[in-house]
Design a protein around this motif. Structure first.
Motif, mmCIF file in Angstrom:
data_model
loop_
_atom_site.group_PDB
_atom_site.id
_atom_site.type_symbol
_atom_site.label_atom_id
_atom_site.label_comp_id
_atom_site.label_asym_id
_atom_site.label_seq_id
_atom_site.Cartn_x
_atom_site.Cartn_y
_atom_site.Cartn_z
ATOM 1 N N GLN A 147 0.839 -1.190 0.000
ATOM 2 C CA GLN A 147 0.000 0.000 0.000
ATOM 3 C C GLN A 147 0.875 1.241 0.000
ATOM 4 O O GLN A 147 1.891 1.294 0.686
ATOM 5 C CB GLN A 147 -0.914 -0.001 1.223
ATOM 6 N N LYS A 148 0.468 2.221 -0.802
ATOM 7 C CA LYS A 148 1.189 3.485 -0.827
ATOM 8 C C LYS A 148 0.172 4.611 -0.992
ATOM 9 O O LYS A 148 -0.907 4.426 -1.543
ATOM 10 C CB LYS A 148 2.222 3.522 -1.948
ATOM 11 N N VAL A 149 0.548 5.777 -0.501
ATOM 12 C CA VAL A 149 -0.272 6.977 -0.627
ATOM 13 C C VAL A 149 0.584 8.033 -1.285
ATOM 14 O O VAL A 149 1.765 8.172 -0.961
ATOM 15 C CB VAL A 149 -0.757 7.468 0.760
ATOM 16 N N LYS A 150 -0.002 8.758 -2.215
ATOM 17 C CA LYS A 150 0.770 9.780 -2.915
ATOM 18 C C LYS A 150 -0.072 10.991 -3.235
ATOM 19 O O LYS A 150 -1.288 10.919 -3.312
ATOM 20 C CB LYS A 150 1.400 9.210 -4.182
ATOM 21 N N VAL A 151 0.616 12.110 -3.423
ATOM 22 C CA VAL A 151 -0.031 13.319 -3.916
ATOM 23 C C VAL A 151 -0.403 13.077 -5.374
ATOM 24 O O VAL A 151 0.392 12.539 -6.149
ATOM 25 C CB VAL A 151 0.925 14.535 -3.816
ATOM 26 N N VAL A 152 -1.605 13.444 -5.731
ATOM 27 C CA VAL A 152 -2.055 13.317 -7.113
ATOM 28 C C VAL A 152 -1.226 14.250 -7.986
ATOM 29 O O VAL A 152 -1.111 15.445 -7.694
ATOM 30 C CB VAL A 152 -3.562 13.632 -7.223
ATOM 31 N N GLU A 153 -0.646 13.703 -9.063
ATOM 32 C CA GLU A 153 0.238 14.472 -9.929
ATOM 33 C C GLU A 153 -0.279 14.650 -11.349
ATOM 34 O O GLU A 153 0.316 15.390 -12.131
ATOM 35 C CB GLU A 153 1.612 13.801 -9.988
ATOM 36 N N ASN A 154 -1.360 13.951 -11.702
ATOM 37 C CA ASN A 154 -1.851 14.044 -13.081
ATOM 38 C C ASN A 154 -3.351 13.720 -13.120
ATOM 39 O O ASN A 154 -3.915 13.238 -12.131
ATOM 40 C CB ASN A 154 -1.039 13.111 -13.996
ATOM 41 N N PRO A 155 -3.995 14.006 -14.247
ATOM 42 C CA PRO A 155 -5.448 13.768 -14.343
ATOM 43 C C PRO A 155 -5.848 12.306 -14.122
ATOM 44 O O PRO A 155 -6.916 12.030 -13.573
ATOM 45 C CB PRO A 155 -5.794 14.214 -15.770
ATOM 46 N N HIS A 156 -4.996 11.371 -14.515
ATOM 47 C CA HIS A 156 -5.295 9.950 -14.334
ATOM 48 C C HIS A 156 -5.389 9.606 -12.831
ATOM 49 O O HIS A 156 -6.316 8.931 -12.392
ATOM 50 C CB HIS A 156 -4.227 9.110 -15.028
ATOM 51 N N GLU A 157 -4.424 10.092 -12.060
ATOM 52 C CA GLU A 157 -4.441 9.844 -10.616
ATOM 53 C C GLU A 157 -5.616 10.563 -9.952
ATOM 54 O O GLU A 157 -6.226 10.034 -9.022
ATOM 55 C CB GLU A 157 -3.121 10.279 -9.986
ATOM 56 N N LYS A 158 -5.940 11.765 -10.425
ATOM 57 C CA LYS A 158 -7.081 12.489 -9.867
ATOM 58 C C LYS A 158 -8.366 11.712 -10.120
ATOM 59 O O LYS A 158 -9.229 11.618 -9.253
ATOM 60 C CB LYS A 158 -7.164 13.897 -10.460
ATOM 61 N N GLU A 159 -8.472 11.124 -11.293
ATOM 62 C CA GLU A 159 -9.645 10.298 -11.608
ATOM 63 C C GLU A 159 -9.711 9.097 -10.668
ATOM 64 O O GLU A 159 -10.794 8.708 -10.230
ATOM 65 C CB GLU A 159 -9.611 9.851 -13.070
ATOM 66 N N HIS A 160 -8.568 8.514 -10.330
ATOM 67 C CA HIS A 160 -8.543 7.410 -9.368
ATOM 68 C C HIS A 160 -9.119 7.863 -8.026
ATOM 69 O O HIS A 160 -9.926 7.156 -7.410
ATOM 70 C CB HIS A 160 -7.121 6.886 -9.160
ATOM 71 N N ALA A 161 -8.691 9.048 -7.559
ATOM 72 C CA ALA A 161 -9.200 9.567 -6.289
ATOM 73 C C ALA A 161 -10.708 9.792 -6.376
ATOM 74 O O ALA A 161 -11.455 9.436 -5.457
ATOM 75 C CB ALA A 161 -8.486 10.870 -5.926
ATOM 76 N N PHE A 162 -11.171 10.352 -7.482
ATOM 77 C CA PHE A 162 -12.606 10.608 -7.648
ATOM 78 C C PHE A 162 -13.412 9.310 -7.712
ATOM 79 O O PHE A 162 -14.536 9.252 -7.217
ATOM 80 C CB PHE A 162 -12.852 11.448 -8.900
ATOM 81 N N GLU A 163 -12.848 8.266 -8.309
ATOM 82 C CA GLU A 163 -13.537 6.966 -8.359
ATOM 83 C C GLU A 163 -13.765 6.428 -6.945
ATOM 84 O O GLU A 163 -14.843 5.911 -6.628
ATOM 85 C CB GLU A 163 -12.715 5.953 -9.160
ATOM 86 N N VAL A 164 -12.743 6.534 -6.101
ATOM 87 C CA VAL A 164 -12.875 6.057 -4.723
ATOM 88 C C VAL A 164 -13.927 6.888 -3.991
ATOM 89 O O VAL A 164 -14.795 6.345 -3.300
ATOM 90 C CB VAL A 164 -11.518 6.102 -3.981
ATOM 91 N N ARG A 165 -13.869 8.207 -4.124
ATOM 92 C CA ARG A 165 -14.853 9.079 -3.476
ATOM 93 C C ARG A 165 -16.268 8.747 -3.936
ATOM 94 O O ARG A 165 -17.192 8.694 -3.124
ATOM 95 C CB ARG A 165 -14.529 10.549 -3.764
ATOM 96 N N LYS A 166 -16.428 8.523 -5.231
ATOM 97 C CA LYS A 166 -17.765 8.202 -5.759
ATOM 98 C C LYS A 166 -18.273 6.888 -5.156
ATOM 99 O O LYS A 166 -19.433 6.790 -4.747
ATOM 100 C CB LYS A 166 -17.722 8.114 -7.282
ATOM 101 N N THR A 167 -17.425 5.893 -5.079
ATOM 102 C CA THR A 167 -17.820 4.599 -4.512
ATOM 103 C C THR A 167 -18.251 4.750 -3.054
ATOM 104 O O THR A 167 -19.305 4.249 -2.650
ATOM 105 C CB THR A 167 -16.667 3.585 -4.620
ATOM 106 N N VAL A 168 -17.438 5.454 -2.260
ATOM 107 C CA VAL A 168 -17.697 5.552 -0.823
ATOM 108 C C VAL A 168 -18.809 6.544 -0.507
ATOM 109 O O VAL A 168 -19.804 6.198 0.140
ATOM 110 C CB VAL A 168 -16.412 5.919 -0.050
ATOM 111 N N PHE A 169 -18.659 7.774 -0.945
ATOM 112 C CA PHE A 169 -19.598 8.817 -0.524
ATOM 113 C C PHE A 169 -20.919 8.769 -1.284
ATOM 114 O O PHE A 169 -21.980 8.867 -0.687
ATOM 115 C CB PHE A 169 -18.959 10.203 -0.642
ATOM 116 N N VAL A 170 -20.859 8.607 -2.590
ATOM 117 C CA VAL A 170 -22.085 8.596 -3.384
ATOM 118 C C VAL A 170 -22.746 7.220 -3.311
ATOM 119 O O VAL A 170 -23.926 7.096 -2.987
ATOM 120 C CB VAL A 170 -21.805 9.017 -4.845
ATOM 121 N N GLY A 171 -21.974 6.172 -3.590
ATOM 122 C CA GLY A 171 -22.525 4.820 -3.626
ATOM 123 C C GLY A 171 -22.936 4.279 -2.270
ATOM 124 O O GLY A 171 -24.073 3.857 -2.076
ATOM 125 N N GLU A 172 -22.017 4.305 -1.305
ATOM 126 C CA GLU A 172 -22.300 3.722 0.013
ATOM 127 C C GLU A 172 -23.146 4.631 0.895
ATOM 128 O O GLU A 172 -24.033 4.166 1.594
ATOM 129 C CB GLU A 172 -20.995 3.437 0.773
#
Length: 142
Positions: A2-27
């Motif tokens: 497991q690793k945590v990193k600062v988002v550096e590009n649009p692809h990584e930002k999309e990854h963060a948004f996918e997780v947020r959507k799953t947890v906050f919107v979905g759950e």
């Protein structure tokens, strides 16, 4: 691994948004128009990975001189209880220190208050509702 990193590009930002959507919107049923806000463009985003799979997200933004706000911290359900949240908070706090922030604030969902207390945050407000979910304001001096 497991690793945590600062988002550096649009692809990584999309990854963060996918997780947020799953947890906050979905759950949790937070409406999309509340989950995504005007601060998403200016905040510093973080994403946590298990190997190459995004499993956690969060963001930090400066709200006043020397004070930051931690927001949108979440971990996918299959990865909770494995210290991923601690890794996220450690990385965000390290970033905040390097950015010259001395205090971090956050609005914790009430059930998560003990988690943040273990990390040194203290409750600074009575319970309030945000997006239909009970929260408490918390703060930590770095």
């Amino acid at each position: 691994m497991q690793k945590v990193k600062v988002v550096e590009n649009p692809h990584e930002k999309e990854h963060a948004f996918e997780v947020r959507k799953t947890v906050f919107v979905g759950e949790q049923g937070v409406p999309m128009h509340i989950e995504w806000d005007e601060y998403d463009d200016s905040a510093t985003h973080f994403v946590g990975y298990n190997l190459e799979q995004p499993i956690a997200a969060g963001r930090v933004r400066e709200v006043e001189m020397g004070t930051g706000k931690v927001e949108r911290v979440c971990v996918l359900s299959d990865h909770r209880g494995q210290h991923v949240g601690v890794l996220m908070m450690d990385e965000m706090e390290n970033y905040a220190r390097s950015a010259g922030l001395f205090t971090l604030k956050l609005n914790a969902q009430s059930y998560a208050v003990p988690f943040y207390e273990k990390l040194g945050y203290t409750v600074t407000s009575p319970e309030f509702m945000d997006a239909g979910i009970p929260h408490r304001a918390m703060e930590k001096t770095l």
